[in-house]
Design a protein around this motif. Structure first.
Motif, PDB file in Angstrom:
ATOM      1  N   CYS A 141       1.001  -0.946  -0.295  1.00  0.00           N
ATOM      2  CA  CYS A 141      -0.355  -0.398  -0.122  1.00  0.00           C
ATOM      3  C   CYS A 141       1.234   1.552   0.128  1.00  0.00           C
ATOM      4  O   CYS A 141       1.562   1.568   0.724  1.00  0.00           O
ATOM      5  CB  CYS A 141      -0.976  -0.091   1.084  1.00  0.00           C
ATOM      6  N   TYR A 170       0.072   4.381   1.056  1.00  0.00           N
ATOM      7  CA  TYR A 170      -0.728   5.384   2.026  1.00  0.00           C
ATOM      8  C   TYR A 170       0.444   5.195   2.781  1.00  0.00           C
ATOM      9  O   TYR A 170       1.148   5.401   2.947  1.00  0.00           O
ATOM     10  CB  TYR A 170      -2.369   5.345   2.533  1.00  0.00           C
ATOM     11  N   CYS A 171      -0.862   4.275   4.375  1.00  0.00           N
ATOM     12  CA  CYS A 171       0.252   4.683   5.785  1.00  0.00           C
ATOM     13  C   CYS A 171       1.466   3.639   6.334  1.00  0.00           C
ATOM     14  O   CYS A 171       1.512   3.308   5.047  1.00  0.00           O
ATOM     15  CB  CYS A 171      -0.699   5.245   6.693  1.00  0.00           C
ATOM     16  N   GLY A 218       1.930  -0.140   5.585  1.00  0.00           N
ATOM     17  CA  GLY A 218       2.064  -1.179   5.313  1.00  0.00           C
ATOM     18  C   GLY A 218       1.794  -2.138   4.965  1.00  0.00           C
ATOM     19  O   GLY A 218       3.156  -3.308   4.716  1.00  0.00           O
ATOM     20  N   CYS A 219       0.007  -1.651   4.683  1.00  0.00           N
ATOM     21  CA  CYS A 219      -0.098  -3.393   4.075  1.00  0.00           C
ATOM     22  C   CYS A 219       0.149  -4.052   2.772  1.00  0.00           C
ATOM     23  O   CYS A 219       0.359  -3.550   2.067  1.00  0.00           O
ATOM     24  CB  CYS A 219      -1.654  -3.397   4.518  1.00  0.00           C
ATOM     25  N   PHE A 241      -0.678  -6.165  -0.574  1.00  0.00           N
ATOM     26  CA  PHE A 241      -2.109  -6.265  -1.278  1.00  0.00           C
ATOM     27  C   PHE A 241      -1.677  -6.982  -2.294  1.00  0.00           C
ATOM     28  O   PHE A 241      -0.722  -7.053  -3.203  1.00  0.00           O
ATOM     29  CB  PHE A 241      -3.037  -4.844  -1.617  1.00  0.00           C
ATOM     30  N   CYS A 251      -7.464  -1.242   5.763  1.00  0.00           N
ATOM     31  CA  CYS A 251      -8.595  -0.072   5.267  1.00  0.00           C
ATOM     32  C   CYS A 251      -8.826   0.689   4.336  1.00  0.00           C
ATOM     33  O   CYS A 251      -9.297   0.288   3.425  1.00  0.00           O
ATOM     34  CB  CYS A 251      -7.805   1.128   6.561  1.00  0.00           C
ATOM     35  N   LYS A 255      -8.477   3.401   2.663  1.00  0.00           N
ATOM     36  CA  LYS A 255      -7.736   4.043   1.244  1.00  0.00           C
ATOM     37  C   LYS A 255      -6.997   2.992   0.338  1.00  0.00           C
ATOM     38  O   LYS A 255      -7.162   3.357  -0.795  1.00  0.00           O
ATOM     39  CB  LYS A 255      -6.855   4.719   2.208  1.00  0.00           C
ATOM     40  N   GLY A 256      -6.171   1.777   1.636  1.00  0.00           N
ATOM     41  CA  GLY A 256      -5.258   0.983   0.456  1.00  0.00           C
ATOM     42  C   GLY A 256      -6.162  -0.298  -0.351  1.00  0.00           C
ATOM     43  O   GLY A 256      -6.172   0.123  -1.847  1.00  0.00           O
ATOM     44  N   VAL A 266      -5.257  -0.300  10.603  1.00  0.00           N
ATOM     45  CA  VAL A 266      -4.854  -2.069  10.816  1.00  0.00           C
ATOM     46  C   VAL A 266      -4.321  -2.557  11.217  1.00  0.00           C
ATOM     47  O   VAL A 266      -5.083  -3.223  12.614  1.00  0.00           O
ATOM     48  CB  VAL A 266      -5.051  -2.122   9.291  1.00  0.00           C
TER      49      VAL A 266
HETATM   50  S1  SF4 Z   1      -4.516  -0.182   3.320  1.00  0.00           S
HETATM   51 FE1  SF4 Z   1      -4.763   1.399   5.206  1.00  0.00          FE
HETATM   52  S2  SF4 Z   1      -4.008   0.716   6.780  1.00  0.00           S
HETATM   53 FE2  SF4 Z   1      -3.007  -0.267   6.067  1.00  0.00          FE
HETATM   54  S3  SF4 Z   1      -0.502   1.096   4.558  1.00  0.00           S
HETATM   55 FE3  SF4 Z   1      -2.746   0.998   3.535  1.00  0.00          FE
HETATM   56  S4  SF4 Z   1      -3.496   2.932   4.906  1.00  0.00           S
HETATM   57 FE4  SF4 Z   1      -2.909   2.220   6.187  1.00  0.00          FE
END
Ligand code: SF4
Ligand code: SF4
Ligand code: SF4
Ligand code: FES
Length: 941
Positions: A244, A246-247, A250-251, A253, A279, A281-282, A415
């Motif tokens: 991911c 975003y945050c 570090g999910c 995917f 979440c 966003k990801g 997450v």
């Molecule tokens: S999916 Fe959501 S919690 Fe996971 S890294 Fe992306 S933004 Fe962060």
């Protein structure tokens, strides 16, 4: 629906260490005690039909499809809820079972569209698959009789739809929302035939408590809950594992593709930070990557008041290089610099600092971590020897007490928050220290044992009082301190901390937190036995940010909460690659792995590898660059992936500095506030368009893989290389793996990292070297990295930012789940359905005094400037404190923040600004290029 290549074993794994051997259809299989018969059968290669079971959820036993026969037992037990026993003999394919399963499936199908082509899941529907598996060829009951086929679809969520006519009431969604996400937004309402799955109380999804994490959609075995991105496109034909963008969680995917189009981002079950969760966003907010606003052609202009001109890559890079060279010739080698971004990969950030040091010939490089977690790096390195969090995320599963300070995990790190919430529901105790009542303080099945609602800017006083209580009440872990910490420094610190100035009574007068709450929280934390601290920008973004990090380190050491699972001091990093951008040498005084560049032997190593002479003097930090620009000595800046004009404090100072420069080069995926002051715009690539790695908050390096070709034709690392070449410094790599290999050669903490190993292990937590070839989950086991842990004095010093009659309120800032930082990406997605603007939370008492009603436009004024946004009246904030997010440029929230900063690292004090709030008829204005907005008014007081 699960991923295209995921196997579901039916029920979760059990952690028992007692092996049990049984027989399933004549096949012997050995599993852990308490494992279900269904899972044991799957492991033995025997597929038992199932619908309500999934290996990410606890067994429920409602669909009656997984029936088996067990020798010596009567009846037909459900295999998902039946635990294995030694010597058990299970039969899964008898005539009777086949008949029973067909009967069950016939009932399901009688209330479901029969034609598989009608199924929106496009042949991947588990219901239709199970009908095939049990050999159901016709249904006798449909369409006569009562059914649910005419129920209408809830399309209110922007990303998924709910069609109740396709629902089989398996409750997988309800359990996913409870067990995985911990939101409890869904219920099965009614009884018997009238039962219906429903969000909240007969609500639509968009109006319910649902936070749109998508766990229910992933769990649904039919097309009742379905991603809209799949409708009309069909299912993916392949998947690529990536991380991911975003945050800092570090999910991992699986980007699912059909042709050249991403159709779905599905959380990776094997992803170690997220274990298949995500979440909003990801999972859903990736549409910005192909948004029409993407700039895909390089552009230049002589003056920032000129219109942009599209040019070739070659022309743009040559122009940028010639301008940097001209500026350096005219104003000196140190008149230019570069800024890298935590949104970019490790490899990209490494190249930016290499370009600055080797091609510009100075050390004027910094990164956006300057404005968020630089005190974490400095504080944790000083105390323990490593500037990073001590644990992996899963460590929280072994915590007995969780202390959350200055962080809002359910919004900022959702997450990880889901994992933490599960642990709290299992019984771990919770201490929250925050000026604002964050969601964790009270939510379904969770209530903080202590909520320490302190005045913004007083973290250090609170942390000292906690440590004071631990020591003065004899709760210190003397054995740990004696064995693990520097004794001389400990004695000095001990004398300091027991001083009256650190007592809870004095702290109460500073923080506003009652003495007894401080004492109670200290006792709870000290007694653990496993107590963990998680903290965020509410700790670091203060004039005493570093002091607070040191105070948390002291607290963890004095209670012995370091060096094992379940404990530690853990920063929740904001952006995807804050940790990594720091690790790879983005600060002006450090080379990779946090080593000071004044060491000539270290510089010599880099000089040999880079074939360039390096300057031994630390360069300018971001705020120093701005000051120097306004002084006329700093004239050129290369900015990769960072919107300084919106994200840095005291925005008018920032834009005045940018406007004073002669060459500003912005490399980004969209034009942004900063690019209004740029002379060259180099189109960037999104995380879907490049190869590289990100490092998350638990030091975990994960691969980012190219899913789509870069829209502008180049990955960001290639652009930096070509700019370096145009500057006359050859920088050539065939693939980012070669950049990682170079970093590994030069950096002891990465010595064992390679793309080959990342591919093999999935991800690696640094340090990864000869003594830890597969990485390090928990730091400081046995010894601290620096040897003995250091207790440092952490005297509380009030911030210079004081309230006054003119500015009587304190503003503090934060994030919201659906938006990300300055919103460049998320504002270009359907996430705006939840958060279309920033609002100012104000306590009803303060609002009433000012005649402000919920939703009124207000002017937020500080000594630095003024911004306009709407009010949200809320008791989450205490009287005297107001709060806002900073995701939208129209509200220009950072215009009001001051230039105060952390004493050690210059991290801005975003979290404390004295302000006044008044109703206004003014509306937010767009920032015009090249000039300061009218509404920004400097105040004399
Ligand atoms: S999916 Fe959501 S919690 Fe996971 S890294 Fe992306 S933004 Fe962060
Ligand atoms: S999307 Fe997430 S929060 Fe919303 S109902 Fe589904 S599981 Fe619950
Ligand atoms: S919506 Fe899907 S997961 Fe939820 S109860 Fe219905 S079929 Fe099961
Ligand atoms: S899968 Fe076992 S009862 Fe549904």
């Amino acid at each position: 629906m699960q991923a295209i290549d995921d196997k579901d074993l039916g029920t979760p794994a059990r952690l028992s260490r007692n092996p049990v051997t049984l027989e399933v259809d004549g096949r012997a299989v050995t599993v852990q005690a308490e494992t279900s018969v269904l899972r044991a059968a799957s492991l033995a290669g025997v597929m038992i039909p199932k619908l309500c079971a999934s290996d990410s959820l606890q067994a429920f036993g409602s669909c009656r499809l997984c029936l088996v026969e067990i020798e010596g037992r009567g009846g037909f037990p459900a295999s998902c809820t039946t635990p294995v026993e030694p010597g058990m003999k299970v039969h899964t394919r008898t005539e009777k079972l086949t008949r029973l399963r067909r009967g069950v499936m016939e009932l399901y199908m009688s209330d479901h569209p029969l034609d598989p082509f009608e199924c929106k899941a496009g042949g991947k529907c588990e219901l239709h698959e199970m009908a095939r598996v049990v050999g159901l060829e016709q249904v006798r009951y449909q369409p006569q009789g009562r059914n649910h086929l005419a129920l209408s679809t809830d399309d209110s969520n922007p990303y998924f739809s709910f069609d109740p006519s396709r629902c089989i009431l398996c409750s997988r969604c309800v359990r996913a929302c409870e067990e995985i996400q911990g939101t409890f937004a869904l219920t099965i309402e009614g009884r018997g035939f009238d039962s219906l799955m429903s969000p909240g109380q007969h609500q639509q999804f968009i109006d319910s408590e649902c936070v749109s994490c998508g766990a229910c959609v992933q769990a649904c075995p039919t097309d009742a809950l379905m991603e809209k991105s799949l409708l009309g496109r069909g299912l993916a034909d392949r998947a690529i594992v990536t991380t991911c963008g975003y945050c800092g969680v570090g999910c991992s995917f699986k980007a699912e593709l059909r042709g050249d189009e991403v159709v779905r981002m599905l959380p990776n079950k094997d992803g170690l930070p997220n274990h298949g969760h995500s979440c909003v966003k990801g999972r859903f907010a990736w549409g910005y990557a192909t948004h029409p606003d993407r700039v895909v052609k390089p552009m230049i202009r002589k003056r920032i008041s000129d219109p942009w001109q599209e040019v070739s890559w070659d022309e743009a890079l040559k122009y940028a290089a010639s301008e940097f060279k001209r500026v350096q010739q005219k104003y000196g080698r140190g008149a230019v610099g570069g800024i890298s971004s935590s949104r970019c990969t490790n490899e990209e950030a490494y190249l930016v600092q290499k370009l600055v040091r080797a091609a510009f010939g100075n050390n004027n490089v910094d990164t956006c971590a300057r404005v968020c977690h630089s005190p974490t790096g400095y504080g944790l390195k000083t105390a323990f020897g490593t500037p990073a969090g001590t644990q992996d995320f899963d460590s929280v599963n072994q915590s007995d007490v969780i202390m959350v300070i200055g962080a809002n995990p359910t919004e900022g790190h959702p997450v990880f928050a889901a994992i933490m919430k599960r642990r709290l529901r299992e019984g771990a105790k919770l201490i929250v220290a925050d000026p604002r009542q964050i969601e964790l303080v009270r939510m379904p099945h969770i209530a903080a044992d202590y909520f320490l609602q302190l005045t913004p800017g007083t973290n250090v006083a609170l942390l000292n009082a906690l440590a004071h209580t631990v020591v003065s009440e004899g709760l210190a872990n003397e054995k740990f301190v004696t064995e693990r910490c520097d004794q001389r420094e400990y004695q000095i610190w001990r004398d300091f901390i027991v001083g009256k100035q650190n007592s809870p009574e004095v702290a109460e007068t500073i923080t506003g937190v009652p003495t007894e709450k401080i004492r109670g929280a200290a006792r709870l934390y000290a007694k653990g036995p496993n107590s963990a601290i998680y903290y965020g920008l509410g700790v670091t973004e203060h004039s005493q940010g570093t002091t607070a990090v040191l105070a948390m380190a002291n607290l963890a050491m004095i209670t012995g909460n370091l060096g094992r699972a379940g404990v530690g001091v853990n920063p929740l990093r904001g952006q995807n690659n804050v940790q990594g951008a720091n690790d790879v040498g983005s600060f002006p005084h450090e080379l990779t792995g946090y080593r000071h560049l004044s060491d000539p032997r270290l510089r010599a190593e880099f000089e040999r590898e880079w074939h360039a002479k390096l300057d031994g003097e630390p360069g300018l930090r971001i705020p120093n660059m701005f000051d120097a620009a306004l002084d006329g000595s700093f004239k050129g800046l290369y900015i990769e992936g960072e919107d300084l004009a919106q994200s840095d404090p005291n925005s008018q100072h920032v834009v005045a500095a940018l406007a004073a420069m002669e060459i500003v080069v912005v490399q980004d995926i969209f034009l942004n506030e900063t690019s209004k002051y740029a002379h060259v715009f180099l189109p960037g690539s999104s995380f879907l368009e490049k190869n590289g790695t990100f490092t998350n908050a638990e030091r975990r390096i994960s691969r980012v893989r190219k899913v789509l070709p870069p829209l502008a034709g180049k990955e960001d690392w290639q652009v930096t290389c070509e700019l370096a070449c145009a500057l006359g410094y050859p920088m050539k790599y065939g693939h980012p793996s070669e950049i990682m290999d170079e970093m590994a050669r030069l950096t002891p903490i990465f010595a064992g990292v390679s793309y080959e190993k990342l591919g093999r292990l999935g991800s690696i937590q640094w340090p990864c070297n000869e003594s830890a070839p597969e990485g390090t989950r928990v730091m400081h086991v046995g010894d601290f990295v620096r040897g003995k842990g250091r207790f440092l004095l952490t005297a509380y010093v009030a911030t210079d930012e004081r309230t006054s009659a003119r500015y009587p309120l304190i503003l503090t800032t934060g994030r919201i789940l659906t938006q990300y930082n300055v919103g460049t990406q998320t504002r270009r997605t359907k996430n705006v359905a939840w958060h279309g603007e920033d609002r100012l939370e104000i306590h009803p008492h303060d609002a009433e005094q000012r005649g402000i009603r919920d939703g009124d436009w207000i002017e937020l004024a500080s000594r630095a400037g003024a911004a306009t946004l709407r009010a949200a009246i809320s008791e989450r904030v205490q009287p005297g404190v107001v709060y806002t997010t900073f995701h939208h440029p129209q509200s220009a929230a950072n215009v009001v923040t001051t230039e105060n900063s952390d004493w050690a690292t210059n991290c801005p004090e975003y979290k404390v600004t004295a302000v006044q709030v008044n109703p206004t008829s003014r509306r937010p204005e767009r920032l015009p290029a090249g000039q300061l907005p009218q509404s920004w008014r400097q105040s004399a007081s």
